[in-house]
Scaffold this active site. Structure first.
Site, PDB file in Angstrom:
ATOM      1  N   SER A  67       0.932  -1.062   0.091  1.00  0.00           N
ATOM      2  CA  SER A  67       0.122  -0.255  -0.007  1.00  0.00           C
ATOM      3  C   SER A  67       0.972   1.256  -0.119  1.00  0.00           C
ATOM      4  CB  SER A  67      -0.987   0.103   1.158  1.00  0.00           C
ATOM      5  OG  SER A  67      -1.966  -1.168   1.076  1.00  0.00           O
TER       6      SER A  67
ATOM      7  N   GLY B 153      -2.877   3.815  -4.291  1.00  0.00           N
ATOM      8  CA  GLY B 153      -3.328   4.339  -5.602  1.00  0.00           C
ATOM      9  C   GLY B 153      -4.676   4.914  -4.956  1.00  0.00           C
TER      10      GLY B 153
ATOM     11  N   GLU C 291      -5.547  -7.808  10.120  1.00  0.00           N
ATOM     12  CA  GLU C 291      -4.443  -8.475  10.377  1.00  0.00           C
ATOM     13  C   GLU C 291      -3.278  -8.045  11.251  1.00  0.00           C
ATOM     14  OE1 GLU C 291      -2.797  -5.745   7.913  1.00  0.00           O
ATOM     15  OE2 GLU C 291      -4.504  -6.542   7.795  1.00  0.00           O
TER      16      GLU C 291
ATOM     17  N   ASN D 113      -3.316   2.722   7.199  1.00  0.00           N
ATOM     18  CA  ASN D 113      -2.517   3.233   5.901  1.00  0.00           C
ATOM     19  C   ASN D 113      -3.429   3.545   4.778  1.00  0.00           C
ATOM     20  OD1 ASN D 113      -0.686   3.843   4.086  1.00  0.00           O
ATOM     21  ND2 ASN D 113       0.017   1.800   3.580  1.00  0.00           N
TER      22      ASN D 113
ATOM     23  N   GLN E 281     -12.460   0.989  -0.089  1.00  0.00           N
ATOM     24  CA  GLN E 281     -12.863   2.203  -0.957  1.00  0.00           C
ATOM     25  C   GLN E 281     -13.659   1.564  -2.417  1.00  0.00           C
ATOM     26  OE1 GLN E 281      -8.964   3.862  -1.107  1.00  0.00           O
ATOM     27  NE2 GLN E 281      -8.997   4.102   0.981  1.00  0.00           N
TER      28      GLN E 281
ATOM     29  N   HIS F 286      -6.521  -2.378   9.099  1.00  0.00           N
ATOM     30  CA  HIS F 286      -5.792  -3.695   9.172  1.00  0.00           C
ATOM     31  C   HIS F 286      -6.332  -4.511  10.189  1.00  0.00           C
ATOM     32  CE1 HIS F 286      -3.299  -2.821   5.590  1.00  0.00           C
ATOM     33  NE2 HIS F 286      -3.275  -1.475   5.867  1.00  0.00           N
TER      34      HIS F 286
ATOM     35  N   GLY G 218      -4.946   7.003   2.245  1.00  0.00           N
ATOM     36  CA  GLY G 218      -4.643   8.429   1.883  1.00  0.00           C
ATOM     37  C   GLY G 218      -5.828   9.159   1.358  1.00  0.00           C
ATOM     38  N   PHE G 219      -7.029   7.986   1.057  1.00  0.00           N
ATOM     39  CA  PHE G 219      -8.345   8.324   0.475  1.00  0.00           C
ATOM     40  C   PHE G 219      -9.402   7.823   1.386  1.00  0.00           C
ATOM     41  CE2 PHE G 219      -5.402   8.262  -3.147  1.00  0.00           C
ATOM     42  CZ  PHE G 219      -5.829   9.320  -3.827  1.00  0.00           C
TER      43      PHE G 219
ATOM     44  N   GLY H  64      -4.533  -1.913  -0.721  1.00  0.00           N
ATOM     45  CA  GLY H  64      -3.530  -1.777  -2.088  1.00  0.00           C
ATOM     46  C   GLY H  64      -3.419  -0.034  -2.074  1.00  0.00           C
TER      47      GLY H  64
ATOM     48  N   CYS I 285      -9.337  -1.603   3.648  1.00  0.00           N
ATOM     49  CA  CYS I 285      -8.637  -0.557   3.048  1.00  0.00           C
ATOM     50  C   CYS I 285      -9.014  -0.324   1.858  1.00  0.00           C
ATOM     51  CB  CYS I 285      -7.169  -1.071   3.299  1.00  0.00           C
ATOM     52  SG  CYS I 285      -6.676  -1.474   5.044  1.00  0.00           S
TER      53      CYS I 285
END
Length: 373
Positions: free
Chosen positions: A48, A231, A349, A299, A261, A347, A301-302, A229, A257
């Site tokens: 990610s 992007g 996990e 983690n 989205q 996350h 950013g979107f 992931g 994550c």
């Protein structure tokens, strides 16, 4: 310790001078900060973080060296690494080499000896932005370096999952008695995720991000999983269409994550870029159904732009926001009320990080058990 001069240049023109850490050269990416005090090896190898220059807010990094048990993928994915005071001598019974040796061996350009507190405050005020790290022969005058940073790719609009995901399917067998089969779409999956499912008797068939609906159902799965992931989710058209196909079949579905989205997009919600994102292992999230507060690893950013409160109509029935971040109210989870599908933005996990959210894998297993019954 390296004495080679290095500089980090942000796209707004601010620069931080220090010493080379890891490989010497140049690199570009989005400058972001991670608040975890531990788990730097898992951060470095999390897909990610692809195309991001990661700033560690904890001042001492590298104390436990690097081992061969904790990587989350086959390589380091961060574009660059920024630390304040790197360990001079690692000390841990599992350590096999130092962090700077590992960074250099994998060609990761970093910088040390800068005021990461000042840099983090700057990113919080101005937002995540493009950056370049330059050392050794790559050093030059400020104007030239700044122009190179400003000409580098932006994260908004970036479709990156295919650059980090597996190109060939593989199977992670269940540990002990096999209970379920899950098709996992790899958008940048961490190694610990299928392991956590395997511990619950789930055989995981990990598929490339380019998988078709027919390939997803080739293993006759009891459930489908969409991973984390890198992007911009607004560019992830194929995973979104694929998820809609899964939802139409009412197969139990779990996303984390980036998968959260994509779930939001599949339901018809929009996504947006956060000012500086959530990255670290100490983010408080509230489960709106129970009122329970969990400390979680993040983690992203979107985020998904969905209304908190009353359920929203979607093509697949009613959907509601299930979790929110207590720091800023950002949507941290979604669930369908009329079909067996849910997702979270963090996350479960927890590698590295707290284990407060590990029960979500049990919730996924319960959905598959109910569907089978």
């Amino acid at each position: 310790m390296s004495t080679t001069p290095a500089v980090l240049v942000l796209e707004d023109g601010r620069a931080f001078r220090g010493r080379a850490y890891g490989a010497v050269g140049e690199t570009f990416g989005e400058a972001v900060f991670s608040t975890g005090m531990t788990g730097y090896q898992e951060t470095l190898t999390d897909p990610s973080y692809h195309r991001q220059v990661v700033v560690m807010t904890a001042p001492h990094i590298g104390n436990t060296g690097v081992n061969d048990e904790d990587p989350e993928s086959r390589r380091i994915w961060v574009a660059g690494y920024v630390v304040r005071d790197p360990a001079r001598t690692p000390s841990n019974w599992r350590s096999v080499r130092s962090l700077d040796e590992e960074l250099a061996a994998q060609g990761v350009v970093g910088i040390s000896g800068i005021d990461t507190r000042a840099l983090t405050r700057h990113l919080r005020e101005r937002g995540a932005m493009r950056a370049g790290v330059f050392s050794g022969p790559a050093l030059g005058d400020h104007a030239t370096l700044l122009e190179r940073v400003r000409s580098s790719p932006q994260m908004a609009g970036a479709n990156l999952a295919a650059e980090v995901a597996t190109t060939e399917p593989y199977v992670v067998p269940a540990l002990g008695r096999k209970r379920f089969t899950v098709a996992a779409v790899d958008l940048g999956i961490k190694g610990m995720t299928p392991r956590r499912m395997a511990e619950r008797g789930i055989e995981v068939h990990v598929l490339p991000v380019t998988a078709t609906l027919e390939e997803v159902y080739a293993s006759d799965p009891d459930g489908v999983f969409f991973s984390n992931g890198p992007g911009d989710p607004a560019a992830a058209d194929h995973p979104t269409a694929l998820m809609r196909g899964v939802l139409e079949r009412s197969t139990p579905l779990f996303g984390i994550c980036f998968g959260n989205q994509v779930f939001g997009r599949a339901l018809g919600f929009g996504t947006f870029k956060l000012k500086y994102g959530h990255r670290g292992i100490n983010q408080p999230v509230k489960d709106l159904a129970t009122g329970k507060v969990e400390v979680t690893a993040h983690n992203h950013g979107f985020a998904v732009d969905a209304p908190v409160g009353e359920p929203s109509p979607t093509p697949f029935g009613r959907a509601e926001v299930s979790h929110v971040c207590l720091n800023d109210g950002v949507v941290e989870g979604l669930r369908l009320l009329d079909r067996p599908a849910f997702s979270v933005q963090y996350h479960p996990e927890a590698a590295a990080g707290p284990h407060d959210a590990a029960y979500l894998f049990d919730r996924f297993a319960a959905l598959m058990e109910d569907r089978r019954a």
